[in-house]
Enzyme design. Structure first.
Site: not given
Length: 331
Positions: A12, A54, A85-86
């Site tokens: 992101t 990710s 972030t995932d």
């Protein structure tokens, strides 16, 4: 002035709007141009190694990232990695195991809003990551929302909030407030030798969350699919049902077939302890290993790493009874 390497992998933080939604679009040199005053105290070199959401960062990509770190760890004072972030917690955890005794700070960060968004949290997260990368504190870390977490203790707990990550069952490695960066050295494992690249992983690991009434035959399916390791998120301190649907006997057969089974808790905080209840004691007797207070991300990645090193049952047991990077509390 510290010499810092910025590695970009997408996510992101590096995304821009497209007709199909947000997708990685800006490169590491573009990230650098957006930081301005953040970089006054650092000499920064940039390198793009991936450009992925990710969700698509998998064991193959972990090897690419680990190799890039290893090849550059003697050339820089610290390394910052931008990442989606995932799956960031999984990447932070596996890098902790793949790069034992890393002698510089390696700090992973990202954002919940892209850098191009005027309300982005990315600049603040990068500011924190660069400060930690310049701190001369060796280790793999995750920096987010003015907090720094051991790579092996980070969990994503919010999907959109800026306070997206927490340090589970361990104090924060560092925090930032108006008086600067405060490092908790008691949390951080000391370097005990030269850094090695241990990137041989076993990808045939399955994670299953136990639900009341789960059919034990699911484990026969996993056996037929040639999985080498299974992680079970059990109830509470390690509960597994054995009345009517006997998971204990099924797991015994699985272990006898040479498959490593590690049980952790569905509870985010505190430890599993098989010594408390009958079900836990029965599981231990059948050869199941405990996850103790490890996060699910650490349990899964540690098992991948362990099975990449050895198939010996006793060696794997020793690995899970050892804290290598602060990932587990062994009492």
């Amino acid at each position: 002035m510290k010499n810092i390497l910025l590695l970009s992998t997408g996510g992101t933080i590096a995304s821009a709007p497209t007709e199909n939604g947000l997708a990685p679009a800006i490169h590491s040199d573009n990230i650098l141009s957006l930081l301005d005053s953040v970089l006054y105290n650092y000499k920064v070199t940039t390198k793009d190694i991936l450009s992925l959401d990710s969700s698509n960062i998998q064991p193959e990509e972990w090897k690419v990232i680990a190799k890039s770190i290893y090849e550059n760890c003697n050339k820089y004072d610290g390394i910052v990695i931008t990442h989606g972030t995932d799956t960031m917690a999984y990447t932070a955890s596996i890098l902790s195991f793949m790069l034992p005794n890393i002698q510089i700070p390696v700090v992973i960060t990202g954002s919940q809003l892209p850098l191009l968004n005027p309300l982005t949290d990315g600049i603040e997260n990068l500011r924190c990551a660069f400060a930690m990368a310049a701190s001369e504190t060796p280790g793999i870390f995750l920096a987010f929302n003015r907090k720094v977490i051991l790579g092996s203790r980070a969990v994503k707990v919010r999907t959109t909030g800026f306070d997206a990550f927490e340090s589970v069952n361990s104090p924060y490695a560092a925090t930032i407030d108006s008086s600067g960066l405060h490092i908790n050295h008691q949390v951080i494992k000391k370097v005990t030798g030269k850094c090695k690249l241990e990137d041989k992983l076993c990808k045939d690991i399955f994670l299953i969350k136990l639900t009341p009434g789960l059919n034990p035959e699911i484990f026969d399916m996993l056996l037929n699919m040639n999985y080498k390791g299974i992680v079970i998120e059990a109830f509470g301190a390690g509960g597994l049902h054995f009345i009517r649907r006997d998971l204990i006997s099924k797991l015994e057969k699985i272990v006898q077939k040479g498959i490593t089974v590690v049980v952790c808790s569905q509870c985010l905080y505190e430890r599993s302890d098989f010594s408390i209840y009958e079900t836990g004691k029965l599981a231990l007797e059948k050869g199941v290993l405990q996850g103790y207070d490890m996060t699910t991300e650490a349990t899964v990645t540690k098992l991948m790493w362990a099975l990449g090193k050895t198939n010996d049952v006793e060696e794997i047991k020793k690995i899970f009874q050892t804290s290598f990077v602060g990932e587990v509390t062994i009492l």
